[in-house]
Design a protein around this motif. Structure first.
Motif, short mmCIF file in Angstrom:
data_model
loop_
_atom_site.label_atom_id
_atom_site.label_comp_id
_atom_site.label_asym_id
_atom_site.label_seq_id
_atom_site.Cartn_x
_atom_site.Cartn_y
_atom_site.Cartn_z
N GLN A 1 -12.58 8.41 9.47
CA GLN A 1 -13.19 8.96 8.26
C GLN A 1 -13.53 10.45 8.42
OE1 GLN A 1 -13.70 7.47 5.25
NE2 GLN A 1 -14.42 9.46 4.54
N LYS B 1 -7.15 6.54 2.99
CA LYS B 1 -7.90 5.41 2.47
C LYS B 1 -7.35 4.09 3.00
CE LYS B 1 -9.59 7.55 -1.79
NZ LYS B 1 -9.59 7.51 -3.28
N VAL B 2 -6.04 4.02 3.15
CA VAL B 2 -5.44 2.81 3.69
C VAL B 2 -5.87 2.60 5.14
CG1 VAL B 2 -3.26 1.74 4.38
CG2 VAL B 2 -3.44 2.84 2.16
N LEU C 1 -0.55 4.07 -2.13
CA LEU C 1 -1.96 4.43 -1.96
C LEU C 1 -2.11 5.59 -1.00
CD1 LEU C 1 -3.53 0.86 -1.71
CD2 LEU C 1 -3.30 2.31 -3.73
N LEU D 1 -13.56 3.58 13.10
CA LEU D 1 -13.67 3.75 11.65
C LEU D 1 -14.33 5.07 11.31
CD1 LEU D 1 -13.60 2.67 8.72
CD2 LEU D 1 -15.78 1.53 9.20
N THR E 1 -3.81 -6.08 10.28
CA THR E 1 -3.96 -4.63 10.16
C THR E 1 -3.06 -3.85 11.12
OG1 THR E 1 -5.71 -4.41 11.86
CG2 THR E 1 -6.38 -5.06 9.65
N VAL F 1 -8.57 3.68 6.66
CA VAL F 1 -9.98 3.30 6.70
C VAL F 1 -10.15 1.82 6.31
CG1 VAL F 1 -12.23 3.67 5.61
CG2 VAL F 1 -10.85 5.63 6.33
N SER F 2 -9.47 1.39 5.28
CA SER F 2 -9.57 -0.01 4.83
C SER F 2 -9.06 -0.96 5.90
CB SER F 2 -8.77 -0.20 3.54
OG SER F 2 -9.28 0.62 2.51
N LEU F 3 -8.00 -0.57 6.57
CA LEU F 3 -7.46 -1.41 7.64
C LEU F 3 -8.46 -1.59 8.77
CD1 LEU F 3 -3.81 -0.02 7.81
CD2 LEU F 3 -4.52 -2.25 6.93
N PHE G 1 -11.72 -1.64 8.48
CA PHE G 1 -12.72 -2.61 8.03
C PHE G 1 -12.23 -4.04 8.27
CE2 PHE G 1 -14.78 0.74 5.37
CZ PHE G 1 -16.10 0.47 5.72
N LEU G 2 -10.97 -4.31 7.94
CA LEU G 2 -10.39 -5.63 8.14
C LEU G 2 -10.30 -5.98 9.62
CD1 LEU G 2 -9.18 -7.98 6.50
CD2 LEU G 2 -6.93 -6.91 6.78
N VAL H 1 0.81 -1.23 0.00
CA VAL H 1 0.00 0.00 0.00
C VAL H 1 0.84 1.27 0.00
CG1 VAL H 1 -1.89 -1.18 1.18
CG2 VAL H 1 -0.19 0.07 2.53
#
Length: 395
Positions: free
Chosen positions: A175, A69-70, A65, A171, A104, A72-74, A76-77, A62
Motif C-alpha cells: 500500500q 488495488k488488485v 482493474l 499488505l 491469491t 492489495v486485495s489479494l 487481504f485474501l 481482474v
C-alpha cells in the motif's frame, strides 16, 4: 532499483513461506491430524492446484482493474487463508485455509511480474522479475528454516500465526511503496479478449509445458524431503530445518544466476539448467544414503531448479505479445500444476512401497522430458526475436 520492487518481494516472501514451510512440518501436521504422510501431502498438492485455478480464473476476472488495488486485495485474501490454517481444528479446514491462501498466489506473481518488468528499462526486465521472486527465495533461505524451527518448538500452528503477521506487514508495504498512479499508467488494464491473445503463440505453450515438467520434477521430489533425509539419509529430525536452509540457499543462488544468464540468452540458459537438474536428481536417487552427498544434492537441486524461474517467466511474457499478464499468470499456474503433479506422483510411489527415494526418480524422469521439450522449443522458435525483450503491455 525501484523501491516498489521491495514491496513486491515482501509479498512474495509471505506467499513463498506459506507454500514451502509445510514441507518441513509435514510429519508434525500429519501426526496432529492423525493422517498418513501421503494424505498430509495433499496440503501441498491441493495448494498447488488452487494456485493454478486462481492464476487463470482470478487473473481473468481482474484484467481490467487497477494493478495496485488488485495486489492489495489479494493480500487481504492471503491473510484470511493463513488465519484459517492457524486455527483449523480439523484436516479439512486446514486444507480449506490452504486453498483460500493459494487462490491469491498465481495472480499475485502473474500481475507482479508484469508490474516489476514495467518499472525498469527493457534490458533489466528479467532482473526485475528476479528481484520480485527474491522474496520467494528469501522465504526458503530464511523463512522456511525459521518457520520449521518455530513449528517444531511451539507447534506447527505457531508458524501459520507468524505467516499471518507477515501478510499484514506485506499488505502495508504494498500500500505504501507501490506507486499506484505510475503502475496504472505504465501497465494499463486490458480487456480479457486481448489478454487471451497470449494463448495463440505456440512458444507460450512450449514454455508452459516445460514449466510443469521441470517444477513437477523438483518439487515433487522435495515435497517428501523430511521423511527422505530422516529415514534414508539418516539425519535426525532436528536437522531438517538446516537442510531446508541449504535448499533455500540453492534457490536464492539459482534465482540470481538464472536471471543474469537469461538476460544474455534465454534458451541456452534453460537447457543448461534443465540438464543439470535432471542429473542432480538422478544422482541423489542413487546416493541418498550418504549424508554429505545428500546435502550437496539438496543445494544443487534448489539451484538448478529455481534458476529456471526468471528465464521461464521472461520467456512466456516475451511470447505473450502485447498482453503478457495472462501469459504470465498461466505460467505461474503451470509452476503449481507441476508442483501438484510431482507431489501426487511421488505420493503414489511411496504408497506403492517403492520407498522415499522414489520421488527423486519420478523427478528426474520429468526433468529429462523437459530437456527434450526445451530443445524442441528452441529449435522451432521464430527466427527474429530478441531473447531479452519483453513488450510493455498496452490497453
Amino acid at each position: 532499483m525501484p523501491v516498489a520492487l521491495v514491496a513486491l518481494a515482501l509479498g512474495g516472501f509471505g506467499i513463498g513461506l506459506t507454500e514451502f514451510v509445510i514441507m518441513g512440518l509435514l510429519p508434525e501436521v500429519a501426526g496432529d491430524f492423525d493422517v498418513s504422510i501421503p494424505v498430509a501431502g495433499y496440503l501441498i498438492s491441493g495448494y498447488a492446484l488452487a494456485v493454478a485455478v486462481g492464476a487463470i480464473f482470478l487473473t481473468a476476472a481482474v484484467t481490467r482493474l487497477p494493478r495496485k488495488k488488485v495486489l492489495v486485495s489479494l493480500m487481504f485474501l492471503f491473510i484470511a487463508g493463513n488465519l484459517l490454517s492457524a486455527v483449523a481444528p480439523a484436516y479439512e479446514l486446514m486444507l480449506a485455509g490452504r486453498i483460500l491462501a493459494a487462490l491469491t498466489h498465481g495472480t499475485f506473481f502473474g500481475i507482479g511480474s508484469v508490474v516489476a518488468a514495467a518499472l525498469v528499462p527493457p534490458n533489466r526486465k528479467a532482473g526485475a522479475v528476479a528481484i520480485m521472486f527474491t522474496g520467494l527465495t528469501t522465504a526458503n533461505v530464511l523463512g522456511v528454516p525459521l518457520g520449521t524451527f518455530l513449528g517444531q518448538a511451539l507447534g506447527w500452528r505457531s508458524t501459520f500465526w507468524a505467516i499471518t503477521a507477515i501478510g499484514l506487514v506485506a499488505l502495508v508495504g504494498i500500500q505504501l511503496l507501490v506507486p499506484g498512479a505510475k503502475v496504472d499508467a505504465d501497465v494499463a488494464p486490458t480487456r480479457l479478449r486481448a489478454e487471451l491473445t497470449a494463448l495463440r503463440h505456440p512458444q507460450v505453450w512450449w514454455t508452459v509445458a516445460i514449466t510443469i515438467l521441470a517444477f513437477g520434477g523438483m518439487f515433487g521430489a522435495f515435497t517428501y524431503i523430511a521423511p527422505l533425509v530422516t529415514e534414508v539419509s539418516g539425519f535426525a529430525a532436528g536437522t531438517v530445518p538446516w537442510l531446508m536452509l541449504v535448499f533455500g540457499v540453492g534457490l536464492f543462488a539459482g534465482n540470481l544466476f538464472g536471471a543474469r544468464m537469461a538476460d544474455r540468452n534465454l534458451d541456452a540458459t534453460m537447457l543448461v539448467l534443465l540438464v543439470g537438474l535432471t542429473a542432480v536428481m538422478a544422482a541423489f536417487g542413487l546416493l541418498a544414503g550418504f549424508k554429505v552427498i545428500t546435502v550437496v544434492a539438496i543445494l544443487l537441486m534448489g539451484g538448478f531448479g529455481f534458476g529456471t524461474v526468471p528465464p521461464l517467466q521472461t520467456r512466456v511474457m516475451t511470447y505473450g505479445g502485447d498482453a503478457p499478464t495472462m501469459a504470465s499468470a498461466i505460467n505461474i499456474a503451470a509452476f503449481n500444476v507441476g508442483n501438484a503433479l510431482g507431489a501426487w506422483l511421488g505420493g503414489l510411489t511411496i504408497a506403492a512401497g517403492l520407498g522415499f527415494t522414489s520421488p527423486l526418480w519420478v523427478g528426474a524422469a520429468l526433468a529429462a522430458v523437459s530437456v527434450v521439450l526445451m530443445a524442441t522449443a528452441a529449435a522451432t522458435k521464430p527466427e527474429r526475436r530478441a531473447d531479452t525483450a519483453i513488450p510493455t503491455p498496452v490497453g
